[in-house]
Scaffold this motif. Structure first.
Motif, short mmCIF file in Angstrom:
data_model
loop_
_atom_site.label_atom_id
_atom_site.label_comp_id
_atom_site.label_asym_id
_atom_site.label_seq_id
_atom_site.Cartn_x
_atom_site.Cartn_y
_atom_site.Cartn_z
N ASP A 185 11.73 16.88 1.82
CA ASP A 185 10.96 17.92 2.51
C ASP A 185 10.03 18.67 1.58
OD1 ASP A 185 10.67 19.57 5.11
OD2 ASP A 185 11.13 21.11 3.61
N GLU A 186 10.45 18.87 0.33
CA GLU A 186 9.63 19.67 -0.59
C GLU A 186 8.33 18.97 -1.00
OE1 GLU A 186 13.28 18.40 -3.20
OE2 GLU A 186 12.86 18.81 -1.08
N PHE A 187 8.20 17.68 -0.68
CA PHE A 187 6.98 16.96 -1.03
C PHE A 187 6.03 16.81 0.15
CE2 PHE A 187 9.81 14.51 -4.24
CZ PHE A 187 9.79 15.60 -5.10
N LYS A 188 6.33 17.41 1.28
CA LYS A 188 5.55 17.16 2.50
C LYS A 188 4.08 17.56 2.39
CE LYS A 188 6.96 21.40 4.98
NZ LYS A 188 8.09 21.85 4.17
N ARG A 189 3.78 18.56 1.58
CA ARG A 189 2.39 19.00 1.48
C ARG A 189 1.53 18.04 0.66
NH1 ARG A 189 1.66 24.26 3.26
NH2 ARG A 189 3.59 25.38 3.68
N SER A 190 2.15 17.10 -0.02
CA SER A 190 1.41 16.12 -0.81
C SER A 190 1.48 14.72 -0.22
CB SER A 190 1.95 16.09 -2.25
OG SER A 190 1.67 17.31 -2.92
N MET A 191 2.10 14.57 0.94
CA MET A 191 2.23 13.24 1.54
C MET A 191 0.88 12.66 1.95
SD MET A 191 5.55 13.48 4.03
CE MET A 191 5.28 11.79 4.63
N PRO A 192 0.70 11.36 1.79
CA PRO A 192 -0.53 10.71 2.26
C PRO A 192 -0.45 10.43 3.76
CG PRO A 192 0.91 9.08 1.29
CD PRO A 192 1.60 10.41 1.09
N GLY A 193 -1.59 10.25 4.39
CA GLY A 193 -1.61 9.83 5.79
C GLY A 193 -1.45 10.97 6.76
N ARG A 194 -0.81 10.67 7.89
CA ARG A 194 -0.69 11.62 9.00
C ARG A 194 0.77 11.85 9.36
NH1 ARG A 194 -5.31 11.82 7.79
NH2 ARG A 194 -7.15 11.76 9.12
N LEU A 195 1.03 13.02 9.95
CA LEU A 195 2.33 13.35 10.50
C LEU A 195 2.16 13.74 11.96
CD1 LEU A 195 3.67 15.74 7.70
CD2 LEU A 195 4.42 13.39 8.10
N VAL A 196 3.09 13.37 12.79
CA VAL A 196 3.12 13.87 14.16
C VAL A 196 4.25 14.88 14.25
CG1 VAL A 196 3.44 13.32 16.59
CG2 VAL A 196 2.16 11.76 15.13
N THR A 216 0.83 -1.20 0.00
CA THR A 216 0.00 0.00 0.00
C THR A 216 0.87 1.25 0.00
OG1 THR A 216 -1.74 -1.16 1.20
CG2 THR A 216 -1.83 1.24 1.22
N ALA A 217 1.95 1.22 0.78
CA ALA A 217 2.86 2.36 0.82
C ALA A 217 3.47 2.62 -0.55
CB ALA A 217 3.96 2.13 1.85
N ALA A 218 3.80 1.56 -1.29
CA ALA A 218 4.35 1.71 -2.63
C ALA A 218 3.31 2.32 -3.57
CB ALA A 218 4.81 0.36 -3.17
N ALA A 219 2.06 1.88 -3.44
CA ALA A 219 1.00 2.45 -4.28
C ALA A 219 0.77 3.92 -3.94
CB ALA A 219 -0.30 1.66 -4.08
N GLU A 220 0.84 4.27 -2.66
CA GLU A 220 0.71 5.67 -2.26
C GLU A 220 1.89 6.49 -2.77
OE1 GLU A 220 -1.73 7.18 -1.01
OE2 GLU A 220 -2.99 5.70 -0.01
N ALA A 221 3.07 5.89 -2.77
CA ALA A 221 4.25 6.58 -3.30
C ALA A 221 4.09 6.84 -4.80
CB ALA A 221 5.50 5.75 -3.03
N MET A 222 3.49 5.90 -5.50
CA MET A 222 3.24 6.07 -6.93
C MET A 222 2.35 7.29 -7.17
SD MET A 222 1.29 3.46 -9.56
CE MET A 222 -0.23 3.51 -8.59
#
Length: 207
Positions: free
Chosen positions: A175-186, A38-44
């Motif tokens: 870091d430049e992709f953080k606004r498009s990351m899936p899921g949650r960040l703490v 799933t992580a690979a699919a989200e990375a895609m």
């Protein structure tokens, strides 16, 4: 609900994110995904959002885990993404918006991925590396080889099945992709008195 339990979970998650960043050599990591496939699919889909390539082809090296390839194919079909496969050594020659590499490969082969990743970047694509976290305690991290996104699961570190179900996987990126990351960040913030506190952030918090 107990505040102490919630705070403890947040601290555990921020420690998880920090460990993933340390081992992968990436700038930022999310607070776990469902499983490696799933992580690979989200990375895609992340690469499709942030990449500059006009291609709709996603290339998967032929030594990627078979279950990962199947999930990626399933996710790609309704999005109109074409999946191609081929030898890892020549993966950089694909005219794809992103390439998925396994590190080590499904048969345990450890490759220097930097030349492949450099070729991918030269053609305008992004490099995704599915990396074994336990192996990264000894191997060069994907971030040092130029990877744009790193994914994998933590079952190799003894995380039990069902911890986030079925595994606790990870996704780390630049870091430049953080606004498009899936899921949650703490994240660690500071209150009005200057004391640190933890906050869980969804993608919406960045928008």
């Amino acid at each position: 609900y107990q505040a102490e339990i919630s705070q403890g979970r947040l601290e555990a998650l921020v420690n998880f994110q920090t460990m993933v960043c340390d081992l992968t050599g990436m700038a930022i990591a999310g607070s776990s995904m469902l499983d490696e496939a799933t992580a690979a699919a989200e990375a895609m889909t992340l690469a499709l959002r942030v990449g500059k390539s006009k291609s709709t082809t996603f290339h998967v090296a032929d030594d990627v885990l078979p279950q990962t390839l199947e999930v990626v194919r399933t996710r790609a079909e309704p999005l109109g993404i074409t999946i191609t496969t081929g030898p890892a050594e020549t993966a950089g020659e694909s005219a794809a918006f992103a390439v998925l590499l396994q590190y080590p490969g499904v048969n345990g082969v450890v490759r220097d991925l930097k030349p492949v990743i450099d070729t991918i970047h030269a053609r305008g694509g992004l490099a995704i590396v599915a990396a074994d976290l336990l192996a990264l305690t000894l191997l060069a991290p994907p971030g040092e080889m130029g990877a744009d996104i790193a994914v994998g699961n933590t079952q190799r570190l003894g995380m039990p099945m069902g911890n986030g179900g079925p595994h606790a996987a990870y996704l780390a990126t630049k870091d430049e992709f953080k606004r498009s990351m899936p899921g949650r960040l703490v994240g660690v913030s500071v209150d009005a008195h200057g004391a640190p506190w933890l906050k869980i952030m969804a993608l919406d918090d960045y928008e």
